[in-house]
Every structure is written in structure tokens, then in C-alpha cells.
Scaffold this motif. Structure first.
Motif, PDB file in Angstrom:
ATOM      1  N   GLY A  66       0.724  24.455  -0.654  1.00  0.00           N
ATOM      2  CA  GLY A  66       1.108  24.520   0.264  1.00  0.00           C
ATOM      3  C   GLY A  66       1.911  25.081   1.177  1.00  0.00           C
ATOM      4  N   GLY A  67       1.917  26.072   0.647  1.00  0.00           N
ATOM      5  CA  GLY A  67       2.416  27.120   1.324  1.00  0.00           C
ATOM      6  C   GLY A  67       1.953  28.318   2.590  1.00  0.00           C
ATOM      7  N   ILE A  68       2.672  29.345   3.131  1.00  0.00           N
ATOM      8  CA  ILE A  68       1.207  29.900   3.704  1.00  0.00           C
ATOM      9  C   ILE A  68       2.132  31.420   3.703  1.00  0.00           C
ATOM     10  CG2 ILE A  68       3.014  29.673   6.030  1.00  0.00           C
ATOM     11  CD1 ILE A  68      -1.002  29.228   5.840  1.00  0.00           C
ATOM     12  N   ASP A  69       1.848  32.302   3.892  1.00  0.00           N
ATOM     13  CA  ASP A  69       1.736  33.827   3.784  1.00  0.00           C
ATOM     14  C   ASP A  69       0.767  35.067   5.197  1.00  0.00           C
ATOM     15  OD1 ASP A  69       2.524  36.460   3.014  1.00  0.00           O
ATOM     16  OD2 ASP A  69       1.796  36.504   1.049  1.00  0.00           O
ATOM     17  N   LEU A  70       2.350  35.003   6.254  1.00  0.00           N
ATOM     18  CA  LEU A  70       2.086  35.592   7.126  1.00  0.00           C
ATOM     19  C   LEU A  70       1.505  36.766   7.164  1.00  0.00           C
ATOM     20  CD1 LEU A  70       2.484  33.150   9.790  1.00  0.00           C
ATOM     21  CD2 LEU A  70       0.477  33.652   8.962  1.00  0.00           C
ATOM     22  N   GLY A  72      -2.137  21.872   1.230  1.00  0.00           N
ATOM     23  CA  GLY A  72      -1.624  22.249  -0.635  1.00  0.00           C
ATOM     24  C   GLY A  72      -2.876  21.271  -1.922  1.00  0.00           C
ATOM     25  N   GLY A  73      -2.907  22.318  -2.479  1.00  0.00           N
ATOM     26  CA  GLY A  73      -3.324  21.520  -3.905  1.00  0.00           C
ATOM     27  C   GLY A  73      -4.950  20.898  -3.962  1.00  0.00           C
ATOM     28  N   ARG A  74      -5.868  21.893  -2.959  1.00  0.00           N
ATOM     29  CA  ARG A  74      -7.907  21.683  -3.282  1.00  0.00           C
ATOM     30  C   ARG A  74      -7.872  22.900  -2.942  1.00  0.00           C
ATOM     31  NH1 ARG A  74      -6.371  16.153  -0.282  1.00  0.00           N
ATOM     32  NH2 ARG A  74      -7.440  14.477  -1.571  1.00  0.00           N
ATOM     33  N   GLY A  75      -8.516  23.180  -3.290  1.00  0.00           N
ATOM     34  CA  GLY A  75      -9.408  24.684  -3.328  1.00  0.00           C
ATOM     35  C   GLY A  75     -10.057  25.175  -4.472  1.00  0.00           C
ATOM     36  N   ASN A  76     -10.698  26.286  -4.505  1.00  0.00           N
ATOM     37  CA  ASN A  76     -11.226  27.211  -5.673  1.00  0.00           C
ATOM     38  C   ASN A  76     -11.447  28.372  -4.728  1.00  0.00           C
ATOM     39  OD1 ASN A  76     -13.744  26.971  -4.518  1.00  0.00           O
ATOM     40  ND2 ASN A  76     -13.596  25.016  -5.408  1.00  0.00           N
TER      41      ASN A  76
END
Length: 385
Positions: free
Chosen positions: A79-83, A292-296
Motif C-alpha cells: 500500500g506504499g509508493i516509492d518516488l 495494495g494487496g494485489r499484484g504479482n
């Protein structure tokens, strides 16, 4: 529960009870179908596009985006982001170039030329350090991820500019007499005909895939992104998970910086500008939810290849760089729109259905690591009661 049985139980599976849902199949596999469409269209427009050598060359470019996207995926899953990944890439390349040029110690009157493996380790440690600062600010000091990573974006870029005075380190091939040769090997050499950068991307992707699918940490990542409060009540070390994913994102950015500097045989302080947006685009195109919580990893790699093959294809057919930006932006907007459509129906499910789903697995319906063990489910139910 196996991946097949999980997929079959999902409402969007193409063959539930003998029914075929073409729309859902196209929506879930949109990154794959988009990549096939890009290859077909550009192969028709240019006779040199569809060739093994061109695919390998484009894949070496995709390796940069892919490494950044994999690190970004781990952050977005929580659930975060990295700019800051683009600036971390640039700073890592500058530090690697500085070390390859020689470290002068005035007190001893000597210049040290570290071997390449030392340069790689120190550069990855730098990426981990930047990621750790992001993670600590977000997890322990509750600074919003957007603000914390935006601040580190400027700090890392400014540090790179200070180290170089705005100039570029050239000729990073090293010298045999000094024992620091081999840096170009990472960007130019091939193993079994495959560029080393692509093999590095494959190795990182496999490690992250195994981590998400086969380790408790992978389940913690998905649980944190699905519902951080519930995960914490269930015993998940949410703060440590958040710090860890930012550290891993920083390491992936540092590796991408090493590969890019090796490919260019130079390191400039402006390298990687706006690459953080490309990394986010790769994750979103691959089907991950920004909440967040979904992806692969598989979808993220496809998203990175969609971005890379589209950009290189536009260059090959001679499209203006300005139009390339327009097309890339349109693809990103379309990907976010499709993500909203994909997850909109799932968010509107009745509360009873949602509670039964959460009892059987955490938030991610797209990957096997999202299914917690029976012990975790029982513990969550006990906390709820």
C-alpha cells in the motif's frame, strides 16, 4: 489450495461451470495481449523489429525498467509508493563511477581502486540505506509515503549532483594494471547469447517470486497491503515489513543503476530522471492495485516489457520523442482505468461474501501467496471474536 483451484473459484475465471467469459479473460490478461499486439504492429511497420537480435537488445533496455518495477511492486503491495527509485538509480551509478575512478586518500597520499565486486556490494548497500531511510520515516515516524519518498528523491539527486559538480564520469572500463576491470561486462557481455542485464533481471524476478510465493514474508507483504491493522492484530510485524520492502526497492534501484552505467560506460547525475514513473507504470500495467494487496511478479514483468517494447518500437519507426511521451502517458492512463474496472466489481461484493473470502485468504486474489495458512486464518478469527 493450488493456483488452479483458486483461479477456478474466482468469478472472473474463463471457465466457471463450463461458461466462457471472454471479457474477463481479456481484462485479466491485458498486459500479455498488449505485448503481443505491440510486437505484431511494429513487426508490420518495420522489417527490422521482429528479429532475435533486436528482441535481445530491447530486452537489455527493459532490464532497467524491470528491476525498478519489481522493487516498486513490493512497495505497492504493502500500500506504499516509492518516488525515489529514479534518483537512487542515478546516485548508485554516480557512486559506482566515483569508485571506479579511484578513491583518493589525502592523509595517506594514495589512490585506492576497488575491484568491481566491491563496487557492486557498496553500491547495493547504498541503495539499501536509502530504502531504509524511506522505510523508517514511513513505518515508525508515520510520514506519508508520497512525502517521504519525494523528499528522498531530491536528496539523492542533489547528492549525485554534488559528487560530480553536474558532470559525468566517463570511461568506466577500469584498468588491468589497477585490478578494477570487468565493469563493462555487466552491460555488454552475453551468456549463452543472452545479455547479462537480462539474466540479472531474471534472477531478481525469480528470487522475488519465490519470496512472495513460498515464504511467510510474502504472505505478510500481501496481508499488510490488504489490511495493515488486521495484519498487525494477527501478529504480522507490519512495521518491519514496510521497512524491508523499501530496503529491497532501494537495492533493486541500485542494481538497475549498475546495469545502466555499465551499458552506457558512464555515470551521470541526471540518469534515471522520471524512471520512478516508468516503474509505477510497469506495475500498474501488470495488473497490481495501487491500494495494495494485489499484484504479482509475472504481471509486473509483462508491464515492463510493454513499456520497453513500445518505446523502442516508436524509436525504430522514427516517431518523435514528444509523441513517444504522449503514447506512454496514454498507455498508463488506460492501464489505471482498466485496473479500476477490474477491481471495481470485487469491491462492491456483499459483506457476507467479503467476510467469507477474507477468512480463506487475504486481499490478493491474483497470486498464491495471498492464501494464508489455516493457522493464520484461525488466529485472525480468534482476534475477531
Amino acid at each position: 489450495m493450488s493456483d488452479t483451484s483458486q483461479a477456478a473459484s474466482r468469478p472472473g475465471f474463463p471457465f466457471p461451470g463450463g461458461q466462457f467469459d471472454l471479457g474477463r479473460m481479456l481484462l485479466d490478461g491485458r498486459a500479455f495481449f498488449a505485448l503481443i499486439a505491440i510486437i505484431v504492429i511494429f513487426s508490420i511497420l518495420s522489417p527490422v523489429y521482429f528479429s532475435t537480435n533486436n528482441f535481445l537488445t530491447m530486452s537489455s533496455h527493459v532490464a532497467i525498467f524491470g528491476l525498478l518495477s519489481i522493487g516498486m511492486l513490493l512497495v505497492i503491495l504493502t500500500g506504499g509508493i516509492d518516488l525515489s527509485v529514479g534518483s537512487t538509480l542515478g546516485l548508485a551509478g554516480v557512486v559506482a563511477g566515483y569508485l571506479m575512478q579511484g578513491v583518493q586518500i589525502d592523509a595517506l597520499g594514495v589512490v585506492l581502486y576497488p575491484p568491481v565486486w566491491v563496487v557492486v556490494i557498496l553500491t547495493c548497500a547504498l541503495g539499501a540505506f536509502v530504502g531504509a531511510i524511506n522505510g523508517v520515516l514511513i513505518a515508525y515516524f508515520k510520514v506519508p509515503a508520497f512525502v517521504a519518498t519525494l523528499g528522498l528523491l531530491y536528496v539523492a539527486r542533489g547528492a549525485a549532483l554534488l559528487m560530480t559538480d553536474g558532470l559525468t564520469f566517463n570511461n568506466l572500463g577500469g584498468s588491468a594494471e589497477l585490478g578494477n576491470t570487468g565493469f563493462e561486462w555487466l552491460g555488454f557481455n552475453r551468456l549463452f547469447g543472452v545479455p547479462i542485464g537480462v539474466l540479472v533481471l531474471a534472477a531478481v524476478a525469480i528470487l522475488v517470486m519465490l519470496m512472495l510465493n513460498r515464504t511467510p514474508f510474502g504472505r505478510w507483504v500481501y496481508s499488510t497491503g490488504g489490511n495493515a491493522r488486521a495484519a498487525e492484530l494477527s501478529g504480522v510485524p507490519v512495521k518491519r515489513v514496510q521497512v524491508s520492502v523499501y530496503v529491497l526497492s532501494g537495492i533493486c534501484a541500485a542494481i538497475a543503476g549498475l546495469v545502466l552505467s555499465s551499458q552506457l560506460t558512464s555515470a551521470g547525475p541526471t540518469a534515471g530522471t522520471t524512471y520512478e514513473l516508468t516503474a509505477i507504470a510497469g506495475v500498474v500495467i501488470g495488473g497490481a492495485a495501487l491500494a495494495g494487496g494485489r499484484g504479482n511478479v509475472r504481471g509486473t514483468l509483462l508491464g515492463a516489457f510493454v513499456i520497453g517494447f513500445l518505446s523502442d518500437g516508436l524509436v525504430i519507426i522514427g516517431v518523435s520523442s514528444y509523441w513517444q511521451t504522449v503514447f506512454t502517458g496514454a498507455v498508463i492512463v488506460l492501464a489505471v482505468l482498466l485496473n479500476s474496472i477490474q477491481y471495481k466489481g470485487r469491491k462492491k461484493q456483499p459483506p457476507a461474501a467479503e467476510s467469507s473470502k477474507s477468512a480463506s485468504r487475504p486481499a490478493s486474489p491474483d497470486a498464491s501467496p495471498s492464501s494464508p495458512s489455516s493457522h493464520d486464518s484461525a488466529r485472525e478469527q480468534a482476534v475477531g471474536h
